[in-house]
Enzyme design. Structure first.
Site, PDB file in Angstrom:
ATOM      1  N   LYS A 191     -43.717  34.470 -11.559  1.00  0.00           N
ATOM      2  CA  LYS A 191     -43.460  35.888 -11.353  1.00  0.00           C
ATOM      3  C   LYS A 191     -44.007  36.713 -12.526  1.00  0.00           C
ATOM      4  O   LYS A 191     -44.375  36.167 -13.559  1.00  0.00           O
ATOM      5  CB  LYS A 191     -41.953  36.122 -11.158  1.00  0.00           C
ATOM      6  CG  LYS A 191     -41.354  35.302  -9.991  1.00  0.00           C
ATOM      7  CD  LYS A 191     -42.047  35.564  -8.659  1.00  0.00           C
ATOM      8  CE  LYS A 191     -41.232  35.169  -7.445  1.00  0.00           C
ATOM      9  NZ  LYS A 191     -41.087  33.753  -7.145  1.00  0.00           N
TER      10      LYS A 191
HETATM   11  C1  LIG Z   1     -39.797  33.457  -6.007  1.00  0.00           C
HETATM   12  C2  LIG Z   1     -39.189  33.998  -4.781  1.00  0.00           C
HETATM   13  C3  LIG Z   1     -37.850  33.760  -4.437  1.00  0.00           C
HETATM   14  C4  LIG Z   1     -36.971  32.790  -5.126  1.00  0.00           C
HETATM   15  O1  LIG Z   1     -36.941  32.855  -6.480  1.00  0.00           O
HETATM   16  P1  LIG Z   1     -36.515  31.563  -7.322  1.00  0.00           P
HETATM   17  O2  LIG Z   1     -36.278  32.145  -8.663  1.00  0.00           O
HETATM   18  O3  LIG Z   1     -37.671  30.622  -7.274  1.00  0.00           O
HETATM   19  O4  LIG Z   1     -35.298  30.997  -6.715  1.00  0.00           O
HETATM   20  C5  LIG Z   1     -37.329  34.386  -3.318  1.00  0.00           C
HETATM   21  N1  LIG Z   1     -38.069  35.194  -2.560  1.00  0.00           N
HETATM   22  C6  LIG Z   1     -39.354  35.444  -2.842  1.00  0.00           C
HETATM   23  C7  LIG Z   1     -40.131  36.364  -1.962  1.00  0.00           C
HETATM   24  C8  LIG Z   1     -39.969  34.842  -3.945  1.00  0.00           C
HETATM   25  O5  LIG Z   1     -41.253  35.076  -4.203  1.00  0.00           O
END
Ligand SMILES: *Cc1c(COP(=O)(O)O)cnc(C)c1O
Length: 388
Positions: A191
């Site tokens: 992210k």
């Molecule tokens: C990354 C992501 C998640 C989940 O995040 P985590 O921290 O990996 O649990 C949920 N929804 C979307 C759209 C994502 O890109």
């Protein structure tokens, strides 16, 4: 002796890469030496900074951006018998959390241009059992917050914004997270801002924040010197101080990261415009520079015009030293969801995108030359594999 390497060989380009500065790495070492490595002062400091980012709203940190959505649904009282509307074009976490609380996900198709949930279809899918909606800001492009909240208010629905990808994005000048109902962010390594693994939940008031703390750690409430009470079933979702220290080192770079991503996205549009990409049927993302944080630059391949499939395109790019990603296959076609009744043809736009969407490299330390190489390589592959 190592093999001779041609100076012309470009380095392998990943599709994303975290940027963590030396001060953060030194800060992590300090935390590790401090004697307090799990949830403590760093988490508190990180939550305070996150709250500042979100216009002073209560924010709690967690060890993922998945548990945050599950907890938001629990705080909203969503459970068995309830329906939650969402998009099939997202990371499977988005709908898994609905199943986790015992409710039923209700998918509606995407808008093929934005690739986000089609809010007209969402409105049409509302039933007396609908309790909540989970919009997803895919690639960082925000779902229309005006239309979303008008719909939610009209039908008295709770909203859990899956803003996992849109930290740093804005809606009409306001930061995502600074307004709305529940907002869930992820700080997964891929992210825009990372804590290695982690996430946070933006809440509406202190009552919700207290509940979030209970769901975060076994339902435990502490009081006085030695008081402890448990009234509900919580999980084990707390963020560590080590992870929070990484996050504290990332936040000051948010503007710089987002600016760099915007520059690179512009470079992609310019480079594609200088090629026959659009004439070849390649679909580019919405050219938005007002709202999105450019978490990803995703194209959709024109499968009906190509003699090769996405997997072959990815393999050819990989052979040219370029990594790409798939975000995401349509969720309703996974075996788990097929068993619950969904099938091919239910959501044609999401299925087409699920088969053909391709995430191109985009991360702050990339260069314009990297962008040019990706575009030239991809367009050459498309040109070499046209249906006659
Ligand atoms: C990354 C992501 C998640 C989940 O995040 P985590 O921290 O990996 O649990 C949920 N929804 C979307 C759209 C994502 O890109």
């Amino acid at each position: 002796m190592s093999a001779p390497v041609s100076s012309a060989t470009p380095p392998f380009l990943p599709f994303t890469r975290p940027t963590i500065d030396d001060a953060t790495i030194a800060g992590v070492a300090e935390v590790l030496r401090s004697g307090w490595i799990t949830s403590g002062p760093q988490v508190k400091a990180f939550e305070a900074k996150l709250s500042e980012h979100c216009g002073g709203r209560p924010v709690r940190a967690f060890n993922s951006g998945t548990c945050t959505m599950e907890i938001a649904l629990r705080i909203a009282g969503v459970g068995p018998g309830d329906e939650v509307i969402t998009t099939p074009l997202t990371w499977v976490a988005t709908s898994n959390v609905v199943l986790e609380v015992g409710a039923r996900p209700v998918f509606v198709d995407i808008d093929p241009v934005t690739r986000l949930i089609d809010l007209d279809r969402a409105a049409a899918a509302i039933t007396p059992a609908t309790r909540a909606i989970i919009p997803v800001d895919l690639s960082g492009l925000p779902v229309d917050r005006d239309r979303l909240y008008a719909l939610a208010q009209k039908h008295r629905l709770r909203v859990v914004e899956d803003a996992a990808q849109s930290f740093g994005s804005t809606w009409k000048g306001k930061r995502i997270g600074a307004c709305g109902d529940f907002v869930s962010f992820s700080f997964h390594a891929n992210k825009n801002i990372t804590t290695v693994e982690g996430g946070c939940l933006v809440l509406n008031d202190e009552r919700e924040a207290k509940l979030a703390e209970q769901y975060r750690l076994q339902g435990v409430m502490r009081s006085g010197q030695d008081g402890m009470e448990v009234e509900l079933v919580g999980g084990k979702f707390n963020l560590t101080d080590v992870a929070a220290r990484v996050g504290l080192g990332q936040l000051p770079h948010l503007t710089e990261f987002t600016t760099k991503r915007h520059e690179l996205a512009r470079a992609y549009f310019e480079a594609f415009a200088a090629t026959p990409a659009r004439a070849l049927g390649l679909r580019l993302p919405v050219e938005d520079f007002a709202h999105t944080n450019w978490h990803m630059f995703q194209v959709v391949l024109p499968e009906e015009r190509l003699t090769i499939k996405r997997a072959d395109v990815m393999a050819k790019l990989q052979a040219a030293g370029i990594a790409t990603g798939v975000h995401y296959p349509a969720i309703h076609l996974f075996a788990l969801y097929r068993r619950l009744g969904w099938k091919d043809g239910d959501f044609p736009h999401a299925e087409y995108a699920g088969r053909n969407i391709l995430t191109l490299p985009l991360f702050p330390t990339m260069t314009r030359a990297d962008v040019a190489r990706v575009v030239d390589t991809l367009v050459a592959i498309l040109q070499a594999h046209q249906q006659s």
